[in-house]
Scaffold this active site. Structure first.
Site, PDB file in Angstrom:
ATOM      1  CB  THR A 185     -68.463  -5.436  34.837  1.00  0.00           C
ATOM      2  OG1 THR A 185     -68.320  -4.724  36.104  1.00  0.00           O
ATOM      3  CG2 THR A 185     -67.312  -5.635  33.837  1.00  0.00           C
ATOM      4  CD  GLU A 330     -64.972  -7.753  32.683  1.00  0.00           C
ATOM      5  OE1 GLU A 330     -65.773  -8.664  32.048  1.00  0.00           O
ATOM      6  OE2 GLU A 330     -64.962  -7.752  33.730  1.00  0.00           O
ATOM      7  CE  LYS A 439     -62.653 -22.420  47.446  1.00  0.00           C
ATOM      8  NZ  LYS A 439     -63.365 -20.940  47.273  1.00  0.00           N
ATOM      9  CD1 TRP A 444     -62.389 -26.384  45.816  1.00  0.00           C
ATOM     10  CD2 TRP A 444     -62.063 -25.465  43.943  1.00  0.00           C
ATOM     11  NE1 TRP A 444     -61.376 -25.477  45.980  1.00  0.00           N
ATOM     12  CE2 TRP A 444     -61.066 -24.698  45.043  1.00  0.00           C
ATOM     13  CE3 TRP A 444     -61.843 -25.261  42.448  1.00  0.00           C
ATOM     14  CZ2 TRP A 444     -60.270 -23.736  44.292  1.00  0.00           C
ATOM     15  CZ3 TRP A 444     -61.277 -24.112  42.258  1.00  0.00           C
ATOM     16  CH2 TRP A 444     -60.256 -23.397  43.025  1.00  0.00           C
TER      17      TRP A 444
HETATM   18  P1  AMP Z   1     -70.905 -10.699  31.443  1.00  0.00           P
HETATM   19  O1  AMP Z   1     -69.806  -9.733  31.557  1.00  0.00           O
HETATM   20  O2  AMP Z   1     -71.947 -10.000  32.224  1.00  0.00           O
HETATM   21  O3  AMP Z   1     -71.414 -11.236  30.140  1.00  0.00           O
HETATM   22  O4  AMP Z   1     -70.565 -11.994  32.695  1.00  0.00           O
HETATM   23  C1  AMP Z   1     -69.697 -12.825  32.299  1.00  0.00           C
HETATM   24  C2  AMP Z   1     -69.784 -13.784  33.142  1.00  0.00           C
HETATM   25  O5  AMP Z   1     -70.943 -14.695  32.814  1.00  0.00           O
HETATM   26  C3  AMP Z   1     -68.532 -14.967  33.016  1.00  0.00           C
HETATM   27  O6  AMP Z   1     -67.378 -14.511  33.778  1.00  0.00           O
HETATM   28  C4  AMP Z   1     -69.219 -16.368  33.386  1.00  0.00           C
HETATM   29  O7  AMP Z   1     -69.146 -16.201  34.787  1.00  0.00           O
HETATM   30  C5  AMP Z   1     -70.619 -15.689  33.110  1.00  0.00           C
HETATM   31  N1  AMP Z   1     -70.895 -16.671  31.733  1.00  0.00           N
HETATM   32  C6  AMP Z   1     -71.034 -16.417  30.516  1.00  0.00           C
HETATM   33  N2  AMP Z   1     -71.238 -17.327  29.603  1.00  0.00           N
HETATM   34  C7  AMP Z   1     -71.337 -18.252  30.576  1.00  0.00           C
HETATM   35  C8  AMP Z   1     -71.615 -19.807  30.077  1.00  0.00           C
HETATM   36  N3  AMP Z   1     -71.835 -20.220  28.715  1.00  0.00           N
HETATM   37  N4  AMP Z   1     -71.462 -20.681  30.859  1.00  0.00           N
HETATM   38  C9  AMP Z   1     -71.314 -20.390  32.244  1.00  0.00           C
HETATM   39  N5  AMP Z   1     -70.987 -18.973  32.777  1.00  0.00           N
HETATM   40  C10 AMP Z   1     -70.917 -17.947  31.755  1.00  0.00           C
END
Ligand code: AMP
Length: 545
Positions: A185, A330, A439, A444
């Site tokens: 990640t 994940e 917050k 929020w």
């Molecule tokens: P990654 O594992 O690097 O793909 O990151 C995942 C995270 O990216 C998610 O938990 C979100 O916080 C963010 N994310 C992915 N897609 C979106 C989306 N379409 N809009 C907002 N946040 C997103």
């Protein structure tokens, strides 16, 4: 009584077998790292992937070994994945945009034994390799003619290396729950955590990604995955495309607006997937240089929230359907996609864009809920925020070596760390990362929503919102803006632009203009760094109240 159906383990190699048998001539076109375009097809890729398997085995790679890749999207990287999983080894994608020490840390955590790398990354590999003793061999994804001088003792050019195998080899078979891939990640906080995909999860994920209301790919599509294979399992595209028999167009190392436009048009791409930044670059290029997108039908946009202006420009100006998607490393990674249900048929203009701003509804095999901090379900009313939790056969049940155990509960739900609301039709909208949400006075404020609105202003190139400490309200929003090239927007002008779009208490308390907003290795805004940068910033309202 048991069913009388066949045991047919869901192995990744079956996907390539299917493509090579039923779509043998379907093209895989790549912009090679060396420069020229390269063309091959599923039949030939399978033959070469078998050689990779055979050759890896000769290098002593066996079931369960981790094989790292530090590479762009090309046919070679693609066939390596299949060659690796073909003997039960595990492809471990490395993100070259991370700090070198972080890459070394990840490789040591995974104990990678062999590394495939592109020419581009040789200097990086030379720097990190002394810190990663587990790597025995480095294969450089090129041929002898392009192999440069290197200080790496055991580096071999790929084409010579697989040339030593005759391809008289069969995939190994094993339990479908065997590990197939690994991806860490992005680690915006703490150390990166390893996610381990199985053969079964990859195959099931491809089937869910195939559904018409997900990516909906077919053998008639020509797919340009701009999202790199090293980002979140490459959004599953390395399995979804061969499963559908779709042609693949690989962009190699070039993802700037001009290069993306060129490959989209010359290769008649119908479908593409990338993060919003890439699309912003393409649209800015088109705005400046002119051009049309006659073949492109659909783009999947995710990884961060898709700004409304991107959706609007694609759909209204270029006639390209935008599918806003949300997912995570994940989750293999697809979690939800915003395709339109009949409940929303007939919507146009702003009302349609309101729906398209959402991250959409989950396909079959993703369960989803929102809860409060005490794990109680929150209502699906399209406005009440909650912690977003998911479950499914392509969702992680643990991180590698047991890291981050607190994110998994006893009922199998994974706490995504995102905050979202759901509406009555089952559409989810991300409002923040749990650690970024502001917050203010016990309520929020969604930073993502404010950012999306701010980039709708014609002079704003990029926007980020962070919460700053406030004596009365606890936290209040600060809007940080990078102006578009040649523009000098005024604070008052931007505040006036926002004023009829949000409730009064969501209005940023101040706006600052900067040259650059920091990003993570996967292109997300790095809020931690921004908060650090503005830690001592005094909001004008802090003095007034
Ligand atoms: P990654 O594992 O690097 O793909 O990151 C995942 C995270 O990216 C998610 O938990 C979100 O916080 C963010 N994310 C992915 N897609 C979106 C989306 N379409 N809009 C907002 N946040 C997103």
């Amino acid at each position: 009584m048991q069913g009388l159906m066949q045991e047919w383990p869901l192995l990744c190699t079956k996907v390539l077998d299917h493509a090579a048998t039923f779509h043998p001539e379907r093209e895989i076109v790549s912009r090679s790292v060396e420069g020229p375009m390269h063309r091959t097809n599923y039949r030939d890729i399978r033959a070469r992937a078998l050689k990779v398997s055979q050759r890896l085995e000769r290098n002593g790679i066996a079931l369960g070994d981790r094989v790292a890749t530090l590479a762009w999207n090309t046919w070679r990287h693609f066939e390596c994945w299949y060659g690796i999983v073909g003997i039960g080894a595990i492809y471990h994608t490395l993100n070259p945009r991370l700090f070198p020490d972080q890459i070394a840390w990840i490789m040591n955590d995974a104990e990678d034994k062999l590394l495939f790398t592109d020419l581009t990354f040789l200097p990086l590999v030379e720097a990190i390799l002394p810190k990663v003793p587990s790597v025995e061999t480095v294969i450089v994804l090129t041929d002898a003619a392009h192999m440069p001088e290197t200080s790496i003792a055991n580096a071999v050019p790929y084409e010579e290396w697989i040339g030593e195998a005759d391809g008289d080899f069969a995939w190994k078979t094993f339990d479908e729950n065997t590990a197939a891939g690994m991806c860490y990640t992005s680690g915006t906080t703490g150390m990166p955590k390893g996610v381990v995909y199985s053969h079964r999860s990859n195959v099931l994920h491809s089937m869910l990604a195939q559904q018409p209301d997900a990516m909906g790919l077919s053998a008639r599509d020509r797919v340009l995955p701009i999202v790199p294979l090293f980002h979140a399992n490459g959004w599953g595209i390395a399995f979804t495309c061969p499963m559908a028999g779709a042609a693949l167009v690989m962009p190699g190392a070039k993802m700037d607006g001009a290069s993306v436009y060129e490959i989209l048009t010359t290769e008649k791409v119908t479908f593409s997937a990338a993060v919003p930044t890439v699309w912003l670059m393409l649209l800015q290029y088109l705005e400046k240089e002119g051009g049309e997108l006659p073949d492109l039908k659909k783009v999947v946009i995710g990884g961060s929230a898709c700004p409304r202006i991107v959706t609007q420009t694609f759909e209204e100006r270029y006639g390209v359907e935008v599918i806003h998607a949300w997912g995570m490393t994940e989750m293999s990674p697809l979690g939800s996609l915003c395709t339109l249900k009949p409940e929303y048929a007939g919507l146009t203009g702003e009302a349609l864009l309101d729906v398209k701003d959402k991250q959409g509804h989950p396909p079959f095999a993703v369960e989803m809920k929102i809860t409060d901090d005490e794990n109680r379900d929150r209502p699906w009313d399209g406005k009440t925020f909650g912690r977003l939790k998911v479950r499914g056969p392509a969702v992680a049940r643990a991180y590698y070596k047991g890291a981050g155990a607190e994110q998994f509960d006893a009922d199998g739900w994974f706490d995504t760390g995102d905050v979202a609301h759901m509406d009555a039709n089952g559409y989810m909208q991300i409002t923040d990362r749990a650690k970024d949400v502001i917050k203010s006075g016990g309520e929020w404020i969604s930073t993502i929503e404010l950012e999306n609105l701010a980039v709708g202003h014609p002079d704003v190139g990029e926007a980020a919102v962070i919460g700053l400490k406030h004596p009365k309200w606890d936290e209040r929003p600060l809007l940080v803006i990078v102006a578009k090239e040649g523009c000098q927007p005024a604070k008052e002008d931007i505040l006036a632009y926002l004023s009829d779009k949000i409730v009064k208490w969501w209005m940023p308390d101040d706006i600052v203009f900067v040259d650059e907003i920091p990003h993570t290795a996967t292109g997300k805004i790095q809020k931690i760094t921004l908060r650090e940068q503005f830690r001592d910033y005094q909001l004008p309202t802090a003095a007034e109240d």
